[in-house]
Design an enzyme around this catalytic site. Structure first.
Site, PDB file in Angstrom:
ATOM      1  N   CYS A 103      -4.345   1.825   1.559  1.00  7.98           N
ATOM      2  CA  CYS A 103      -3.494   2.666   0.713  1.00  7.98           C
ATOM      3  C   CYS A 103      -2.475   1.771   0.014  1.00  7.98           C
ATOM      4  CB  CYS A 103      -2.785   3.706   1.574  1.00  7.98           C
ATOM      5  SG  CYS A 103      -1.730   4.815   0.640  1.00  7.98           S
ATOM      6  N   HIS A 157      -8.652  11.299   0.555  1.00  9.89           N
ATOM      7  CA  HIS A 157      -7.462  10.485   0.829  1.00  9.89           C
ATOM      8  C   HIS A 157      -6.353  10.820  -0.186  1.00  9.89           C
ATOM      9  CE1 HIS A 157      -5.562   6.351   1.691  1.00  9.89           C
ATOM     10  NE2 HIS A 157      -4.915   6.806   0.631  1.00  9.89           N
ATOM     11  N   GLU A 158      -6.734  10.901  -1.476  1.00 13.22           N
ATOM     12  CA  GLU A 158      -5.732  11.174  -2.523  1.00 13.22           C
ATOM     13  C   GLU A 158      -5.203  12.605  -2.420  1.00 13.22           C
ATOM     14  OE1 GLU A 158      -4.564   8.650  -3.851  1.00 13.22           O
ATOM     15  OE2 GLU A 158      -6.218   7.349  -3.256  1.00 13.22           O
ATOM     16  N   HIS A 199      -2.532  12.948   0.030  1.00  7.39           N
ATOM     17  CA  HIS A 199      -1.211  12.518  -0.463  1.00  7.39           C
ATOM     18  C   HIS A 199      -0.442  13.704  -1.057  1.00  7.39           C
ATOM     19  CE1 HIS A 199      -0.834   8.207  -0.001  1.00  7.39           C
ATOM     20  NE2 HIS A 199      -2.028   7.979  -0.521  1.00  7.39           N
ATOM     21  N   GLY A 211      -7.549   4.355  -6.006  1.00  2.00           N
ATOM     22  CA  GLY A 211      -6.999   5.697  -6.121  1.00  2.00           C
ATOM     23  C   GLY A 211      -5.484   5.663  -6.087  1.00  2.00           C
TER      24      GLY A 211
HETATM   25 NI    NI Z   1      -3.150   6.206  -0.424  1.00  2.00          NI
END
Ligand code: NI
Length: 189
Positions: free
Chosen positions: A111, A153-154, A157, A63
């Site tokens: 990440c 998770h993305e 961001h 990702g």
């Molecule tokens: Ni990440």
């Protein structure tokens, strides 16, 4: 006539040619900001998505969110097909979570902006994600397990949140210090 045609093809190919972008490493102020939505899905956004996919596959990762390459826009790409086949790749523009399950799942997350660090994070096991695709059409998808974790998770961001923000303060400080050292070694500011 043919020369002109060749030149226009050349230009077209050049404009669609993908390129690798540099991935920012934590800590970086751009990784802590909330990104504004994409106003219009145009060729510039499609080119950005191509670059993001190429950069993600090259890393390699599952990702990548736009702020990780310093582009402050609400867009992320993901491809978890290797681990869980079926969907890939996904380009999600202006994504939002419509629903999240009460059931939780734990994944060891990493990440691309925090290289070589892996820690368990608990998140909803399933989500329903709404986003615009590369044609500007609204899509809705149920995501499970790794796909669900990756999308959350993305999306984090895009709101300036990193997976280490779910860890204890002590762990986060330790990881941040490690990354500062790494950036120094790489000559990154
Ligand atoms: Ni990440």
């Amino acid at each position: 006539m043919r020369k002109q045609w060749l030149r226009s093809i050349e230009r077209l190919l050049k404009s669609r040619a993908m390129s690798l972008r540099q991935i920012l490493i934590h800590p970086d102020p751009r990784l802590k900001k909330t990104c504004p939505p994409v106003a219009e899905v145009d060729d510039a956004i499609r080119k950005l998505a191509d670059d993001m996919l190429e950069t993600m596959y090259d890393a390699p990762g599952v990702g990548l969110a736009a702020p990780q390459i310093g582009v402050m826009k609400r867009i992320f790409v993901m491809d978890c097909d290797k681990e869980e086949p079926g969907l890939a790749p996904v380009v999600a523009i202006n994504p939002e979570i419509l629903w999240a399950s009460d059931e939780l799942g734990v994944y060891e997350e990493g990440c691309l902006s925090i290289p070589d660090i892996y820690e368990d994070v608990t998140r909803p096991k399933q989500i329903r994600l709404r986003y615009l695709d590369l044609d500007g059409k609204t899509q809705e998808r149920e995501l499970d397990d790794l796909w669900s974790t990756c999308a959350q998770h993305e999306l984090d961001h895009l709101n300036g949140r990193l997976f280490i923000d779910y860890l204890s303060g002590i762990k986060r400080t330790m990881i941040t210090n490690k990354m500062k050292k790494l950036k120094k070694e790489l000559g990154r500011t």
